[in-house]
Design an enzyme around this catalytic site. Structure first.
Site, PDB file in Angstrom:
ATOM      1  N   ASP A 277       1.018  -1.373  -0.106  1.00  0.00           N
ATOM      2  CA  ASP A 277       0.019  -0.262   0.203  1.00  0.00           C
ATOM      3  C   ASP A 277       1.005   1.369  -0.587  1.00  0.00           C
ATOM      4  OD1 ASP A 277      -1.893   1.895  -0.110  1.00  0.00           O
ATOM      5  OD2 ASP A 277      -2.958   0.871   2.303  1.00  0.00           O
TER       6      ASP A 277
ATOM      7  N   ASP B 100      -2.847   2.468  -5.157  1.00  0.00           N
ATOM      8  CA  ASP B 100      -2.033   2.251  -4.998  1.00  0.00           C
ATOM      9  C   ASP B 100      -1.769   1.003  -3.777  1.00  0.00           C
ATOM     10  OD1 ASP B 100      -5.349   2.905  -3.546  1.00  0.00           O
ATOM     11  OD2 ASP B 100      -3.128   4.920  -2.206  1.00  0.00           O
ATOM     12  N   GLU B 101      -3.153   0.078  -4.398  1.00  0.00           N
ATOM     13  CA  GLU B 101      -2.466  -0.799  -3.493  1.00  0.00           C
ATOM     14  C   GLU B 101      -2.801  -2.211  -3.735  1.00  0.00           C
ATOM     15  OE1 GLU B 101      -5.889  -1.857   0.265  1.00  0.00           O
ATOM     16  OE2 GLU B 101      -6.173  -0.395  -0.833  1.00  0.00           O
TER      17      GLU B 101
END
Lengths: 379, 407
Positions: B23, B117-118
């Site tokens: 993350d 983003d993860e």
């Protein structure tokens, strides 16, 4: 009819002619071969109505005559017979032929020779050209694969032949790629000019399958004489006469549609490139093939493919000569067939855009080129 | 001889495997700082700047003031007036995200992206920690972003571990450590326990995972109904959901909430044109086309209507989508004030890769037109090619545009 012939010679004759015999035909007689014996000479004829081939051999002929026998059965039987002289003779029963060798005796029910479709005579008048058998075979073998198999556009199932004394050009396309091979015969050029009746025979479209058969028949011949009567292509060698119906219609002017200039030109090791493409394209094998993506640039060629649920593949190759960057994708089969048919150590890949035709050729050999249209990739 | 238990172990998805939850810290804000180093150390808040906007991301500096994502922007401005407020550059975030996922791909073939983003990655348990260290180092070195990573025997544990590792940390929880790791944590950390459930549990004196775990099975049954088993498994640190690489989206849409309700038909048509254009561009960017066009309309009094139509052929052209959307608007709209409009395409198909022909060229295929338009827009900006109806169609800054994608 009664003649004797050595088993290996007859077996070869029947093997070659049975390539033409159709597996299924509306005309049952064509499942047979016509045997014709006359004055020390035996001829075997087969036809599928589109083409016919007659092969001849010296034989010990005791009595001239004709017979039609089932091609497959006869060919299988003769192939399995011992390597000795075989004797064939017509019997008293109508159309029956006895095939015998010491200790063996087969009587085969034949068909009526009167019904067998006869090939037209070789046109002695009109333009003709003479070629070496291996040159004819070469132009056919190197274009055959690019012809269409799709009967929706019959004209594209043919190979376009341009024949001139000492020169033959063949072009085939299925609408997605083009293979074109030219052969110039250095020595026969002068003979050609002296030869009577020698002339160019242009723009014959011959079914690719027929030409493939002709290439096999004529490969070993020193001289094959080609002529056309407008409906058929005729070819005559020392021991055979072949004819094939021409495909009628206008052959598309595919070369006129090509880019006039290629902006990106790269040279690569042909076998290395082919091996990399074969590995990468394994990913799509067996189902609808994943496009082979080629990225030329930054001093390397990246060959990549991805197939949903199967995975991704990527290989990098150093070029022998670098050109402008280009990203392009191809049907892997179309692309690799081009690489396979080239013979040289190097391959020159010329492109003019991701959606425009690309050309493959051997930089050392100007007699052949292969053009292939790319794929537009989804996403 | 291996016993039955061993086989069960092996058959379970992820046996011998670990899950990494990766993350990027304060991703949008971090990208802004990356591009504008002078922002480093300052509170940076990215999100919708209009009156109904919300915070998408904020830097850790802003979080110190109590700002957090999904907070109304007006609240954020009150809490941290000195922050740098930015509207967000999604194209740029996507670009950085692609770079980051390209790094992730070096570490595992099995990746489940959760957002830009993860992501979850699956890796052999024995190597997970080494891979996590190396992955963090490579993202930092090559992209300049901090990625926090949680490593656990399953998704649940990995996700909680990365939350606890933030910012810029790594937390590894080995199978034997799961019970001890979860025990002291708030029940809110568990999936499926939202703020409301958590409050109710706290009233019953259940604050930590250990408290929850101590309850008997019958209590779970009675307390959580149908999903009791899952809640109980999570409380025990068990989670057998595999890391699942994404399936393709089933629908794609865009919707807008207007700062002031729209009442004028021409205005509505212009917004429809803009929405159709946005949906079309996204479909084409994904190489997709859709067969069902759905119009969503919410009136000023919060009544929502949807109308849809399924076409004989999948479409992806702005004009084709717009044409259907207008017909649907006629059916859905009776002249009331409109608060929200949305256009969605479902029944998505991927046009297969197409072998180009030497003989049939230049046929008037509509995809060609849109491909050219997309290329022009990519090169000269989204307003390089506008069509009549969508003129001046950029969503105003005060308009909230949302993308919808359903898998």
């Amino acid at each position: 009819m009664r003649f004797r012939l050595a088993q290996p010679a007859l077996a070869r004759l029947l093997q070659v002619t049975s390539r033409i015999v159709p597996a299924r035909s509306p005309l049952p007689i064509t499942s047979g071969v016509l045997l014709r014996a006359e004055a020390g000479w035996l001829e075997v004829t087969a036809t599928d109505l589109e083409m016919s081939a007659t092969l001849g051999l010296p034989a010990t002929v005791e009595e001239g005559g004709e017979a039609v026998l089932p091609a497959r059965f006869l060919s299988d039987l003769v192939r399995r017979a011992p390597a000795t002289d075989l004797e064939l003779s017509t019997q008293e029963e109508a159309l029956a032929v006895r095939l015998a060798w010491p200790d063996a005796d087969f009587v085969i029910q034949g068909m009526s020779p009167d019904e067998f479709p006869r090939p037209a005579a070789f046109p002695e008048e009109g333009p003709a050209a003479t070629l070496r058998g291996r040159d004819l075979a070469r132009v056919v073998r190197r274009t055959f694969f690019a012809a269409s198999q799709d009967q929706a556009r019959p004209i594209l199932t043919g190979i376009l032949l341009e024949i001139a004394p000492g020169r033959i050009t063949a072009l085939a396309t299925d609408g997605f790629r083009i293979a074109r091979q030219e052969v110039v015969q250095e020595s026969s050029a002068e003979e050609g000019e002296q030869e009577e009746g020698a002339a160019a025979i242009g723009g014959l479209v011959v079914p690719a399958r027929s030409l493939d058969v002709l290439a096999g028949l004529g490969e070993a011949e020193d001289e094959i004489r080609l002529a056309s009567d407008g409906n058929r292509l005729h070819a005559r060698g020392n021991a055979f006469h072949f004819q094939a119906s021409l495909l009628q219609g206008r052959y598309p002017q595919v070369l006129e549609l090509l880019p006039s200039r290629f902006v990106a030109s790269w040279q690569l090791g042909r076998e290395e490139l082919l091996a990399a493409c074969e590995r990468v394209s394994l990913l799509g094998a067996g189902r609808e093939q994943a496009p082979l993506r080629l990225q030329f640039g930054d001093g390397r060629l990246v060959v990549a493919a991805d197939a949903p649920e199967l995975g991704r593949a990527r290989e990098e190759l150093p070029p022998l000569e670098e050109g402008e960057p280009m990203e392009i994708a191809f049907n892997p089969r179309f692309w690799m067939e081009g690489l396979k048919v080239l013979e040289g150590e190097r391959v020159q890949v010329e492109m003019s855009g991701p959606l425009s035709a690309a050309r493959l050729r051997d930089p050392e050999d100007g007699s052949f080129f292969y053009i292939v249209m790319p794929m537009r990739t989804a996403g | 001889m291996s016993g039955k238990g061993d086989e069960g172990e092996r058959a379970r998805p992820g046996g011998g495997r670990a899950v990494l939850h990766c993350d990027a810290d304060a991703f949008f804000a971090a990208v802004e700082v990356l591009d504008r180093p002078e922002l480093a150390g300052k509170p940076v808040i990215v999100g919708g700047l209009g009156p109904r906007g919300v915070v998408a991301t904020c830097s850790y500096e802003a979080r110190r003031f109590g700002v957090h994502s999904a907070m109304p922007m007006t609240t954020a401005r009150r809490l941290c007036p000195q922050a740098v407020f930015l509207p967000g550059r999604h194209e740029r975030y996507r670009q950085v995200s692609r770079q980051m996922f390209a790094v992730f791909e070096r570490f595992s073939p099995v990746i489940e992206p959760l957002s830009l983003d993860e992501a979850f990655l699956e890796a052999p348990a024995a190597e997970a920690e080494r891979l996590a260290v190396e992955l963090r180092a490579q993202v930092r070195r090559e992209i300049g972003l901090a990625v926090s990573v949680g490593v656990g025997p399953n998704k649940l544990v990995a996700k909680i571990a990365s939350d606890l590792a933030k910012p810029d940390g790594l937390r590894v929880v080995r199978p034997g450590e799961v019970a001890g790791f979860l025990a002291p944590l708030s029940v809110r950390r568990l999936w499926g326990i939202g703020p409301r459930t958590a409050e109710a549990l706290e009233q019953e004196g259940i604050r930590t995972v250990a408290d929850l775990r101590a309850r008997p099975e019958a209590w779970f049954r009675q307390r959580f109904g149908q999903r009791w088993e899952q809640v109980r498994r999570f409380a025990l640190g068990e989670d057998d959901r595999p890391v699942a690489p994404p399936r393709e989206a089933k629908s794609m849409g865009e919707e807008e909430t207007y700062p002031r309700d729209l009442e004028d038909r021409r205005q509505l048509l212009r917004r429809l044109a803009a929405l159709s254009q946005a949906v079309g561009a996204r479909l084409r960017a994904h190489g997709l086309a859709g067969r069902t066009v759905t119009l969503k309309l919410r009136t000023g009094d919060y009544r929502t209507r949807t109308r849809s139509r399924t076409l004989p052929q999948a479409v992806a052209g702005d004009d084709q989508i717009y044409r259907e959307a207008v017909l649907l608007l006629e059916r859905a709209w009776g002249g009331e004030p409109v608060r929200l409009l949305g256009v969605q395409l479902s029944g998505l198909e991927r046009p297969r890769s197409e072998q180009l022909s030497l003989l049939e060229r230049g046929e008037g295929r509509p995809e060609r037109l849109w491909r050219t338009v997309d290329e022009l827009r990519a090169r000269f900006g989204p307003r390089a090619v506008l069509w009549g109806a969508a003129e001046e169609s950029r969503p105003s800054r005060r308009m909230k545009r949302q993308r919808r994608e359903e898998g």
